[in-house]
Design a protein around this motif. Structure first.
Motif, PDB file in Angstrom:
ATOM      1  N   ARG A 139     -53.786 -18.282   9.151  1.00  0.00           N
ATOM      2  CA  ARG A 139     -55.213 -18.500   8.879  1.00  0.00           C
ATOM      3  C   ARG A 139     -55.465 -18.895   7.433  1.00  0.00           C
ATOM      4  O   ARG A 139     -56.387 -19.637   7.159  1.00  0.00           O
ATOM      5  CB  ARG A 139     -56.011 -17.274   9.308  1.00  0.00           C
ATOM      6  CG  ARG A 139     -56.546 -16.425   8.185  1.00  0.00           C
ATOM      7  CD  ARG A 139     -57.226 -15.171   8.611  1.00  0.00           C
ATOM      8  NE  ARG A 139     -58.584 -15.479   9.023  1.00  0.00           N
ATOM      9  CZ  ARG A 139     -59.346 -14.650   9.711  1.00  0.00           C
ATOM     10  NH1 ARG A 139     -58.908 -13.465  10.075  1.00  0.00           N
ATOM     11  NH2 ARG A 139     -60.557 -14.989  10.033  1.00  0.00           N
TER      12      ARG A 139
ATOM     13  N   ASP B 132     -64.623 -21.685  17.024  1.00  0.00           N
ATOM     14  CA  ASP B 132     -64.000 -20.937  15.938  1.00  0.00           C
ATOM     15  C   ASP B 132     -62.616 -21.490  15.623  1.00  0.00           C
ATOM     16  O   ASP B 132     -61.940 -22.071  16.465  1.00  0.00           O
ATOM     17  CB  ASP B 132     -63.927 -19.445  16.274  1.00  0.00           C
ATOM     18  CG  ASP B 132     -62.946 -19.140  17.388  1.00  0.00           C
ATOM     19  OD1 ASP B 132     -62.118 -18.246  17.202  1.00  0.00           O
ATOM     20  OD2 ASP B 132     -62.993 -19.819  18.437  1.00  0.00           O
ATOM     21  N   SER B 133     -62.219 -21.325  14.381  1.00  0.00           N
ATOM     22  CA  SER B 133     -60.947 -21.868  13.912  1.00  0.00           C
ATOM     23  C   SER B 133     -59.765 -21.255  14.642  1.00  0.00           C
ATOM     24  O   SER B 133     -58.766 -21.932  14.895  1.00  0.00           O
ATOM     25  CB  SER B 133     -60.806 -21.674  12.400  1.00  0.00           C
ATOM     26  OG  SER B 133     -60.920 -20.312  12.060  1.00  0.00           O
ATOM     27  N   GLN B 134     -59.864 -20.001  15.012  1.00  0.00           N
ATOM     28  CA  GLN B 134     -58.742 -19.366  15.713  1.00  0.00           C
ATOM     29  C   GLN B 134     -58.524 -19.988  17.091  1.00  0.00           C
ATOM     30  O   GLN B 134     -57.384 -20.167  17.529  1.00  0.00           O
ATOM     31  CB  GLN B 134     -58.946 -17.852  15.842  1.00  0.00           C
ATOM     32  CG  GLN B 134     -57.718 -17.143  16.380  1.00  0.00           C
ATOM     33  CD  GLN B 134     -57.866 -15.631  16.382  1.00  0.00           C
ATOM     34  OE1 GLN B 134     -58.937 -15.094  16.164  1.00  0.00           O
ATOM     35  NE2 GLN B 134     -56.773 -14.937  16.640  1.00  0.00           N
TER      36      GLN B 134
ATOM     37  N   ASN C 138     -62.082 -26.156   8.457  1.00  0.00           N
ATOM     38  CA  ASN C 138     -63.441 -26.286   7.921  1.00  0.00           C
ATOM     39  C   ASN C 138     -63.692 -27.658   7.312  1.00  0.00           C
ATOM     40  O   ASN C 138     -64.809 -28.167   7.355  1.00  0.00           O
ATOM     41  CB  ASN C 138     -63.720 -25.190   6.890  1.00  0.00           C
ATOM     42  CG  ASN C 138     -63.812 -23.826   7.536  1.00  0.00           C
ATOM     43  OD1 ASN C 138     -64.166 -23.692   8.701  1.00  0.00           O
ATOM     44  ND2 ASN C 138     -63.469 -22.804   6.781  1.00  0.00           N
TER      45      ASN C 138
ATOM     46  N   GLU D 246     -57.542 -22.250   8.236  1.00  0.00           N
ATOM     47  CA  GLU D 246     -59.008 -22.208   8.179  1.00  0.00           C
ATOM     48  C   GLU D 246     -59.611 -23.214   7.200  1.00  0.00           C
ATOM     49  O   GLU D 246     -60.566 -23.904   7.556  1.00  0.00           O
ATOM     50  CB  GLU D 246     -59.510 -20.800   7.878  1.00  0.00           C
ATOM     51  CG  GLU D 246     -59.620 -19.974   9.135  1.00  0.00           C
ATOM     52  CD  GLU D 246     -60.336 -18.652   8.930  1.00  0.00           C
ATOM     53  OE1 GLU D 246     -60.300 -18.098   7.803  1.00  0.00           O
ATOM     54  OE2 GLU D 246     -60.928 -18.183   9.905  1.00  0.00           O
TER      55      GLU D 246
END
Length: 178
Positions: free
Chosen positions: A145, A166-168, A153, A149
């Motif tokens: 992450r 979401d990034s995950q 973004n 991330e």
């Protein structure tokens, strides 16, 4: 790669905080597919020159749109011999002035939007794919992450995707990439 780029003091003073990265683009014109390819290679180390790819096609259409922009901005709507040659159009006997229609503006806008989306997707996939291959991403969200991330973004657009992702969740998809 971009850490070797030189910037002027004026540019550094003009762009503050979140926009400071724009200083590396000072003095560049991204109104040509060749220049976009060159800057991508010099700044990111990524060769986006892939004949037949969707990015190559989008960049070619973008270059055509840029020839029309040049004619409007610099020649009162008259396409120069160079513009006509690049567009593959035989020059008329006498210079012809063209005018932009609303439909033409919308088409050029769609071309610009397509090239940005296609470029972002391609560069994102190449960066992350390289990180998978060289071990920077190891398959553990807790450690990945930190790298993933900020990249997510940078490239993710709520406007383009219409919903918050979401990034995950994207990271999980990336981990399934071959």
């Amino acid at each position: 790669m971009s850490d070797a780029s030189q910037v002027t003091l004026f540019a550094a003073r003009r762009y503050e905080n979140d926009f400071l990265a724009l200083t590396v683009l000072e003095g560049s014109s991204l109104a040509d597919a060749g220049e976009i390819k060159k800057r991508t290679k010099s700044m990111l180390g990524i060769d986006i020159n892939k004949p037949g790819s969707s990015l190559e096609e989008a960049l070619n259409e973008f270059s055509k749109a840029c020839h029309f922009r040049h004619a409007v901005a610099h020649a009162a709507g008259v396409l120069s011999a160079r513009n006509l040659l690049a567009l593959g159009v035989d020059p008329p006997d006498d210079p012809q002035q063209f005018s932009m229609t609303v439909a033409g503006i919308q088409e050029i806008s769609a071309i610009c939007e397509t090239v940005v989306r296609t470029y972002n997707r391609d560069v994102f996939q190449r960066l992350v794919g390289g990180w998978l291959g060289d071990g920077r991403l190891n398959g553990s969200w807790d450690t990945d992450r930190i790298i993933f991330e900020p990249l997510f973004n940078l490239f993710y657009s709520v406007l383009d995707n219409g919903s918050q992702v979401d990034s995950q969740g994207i990271w999980r998809e990336v981990m399934r990439m071959p």
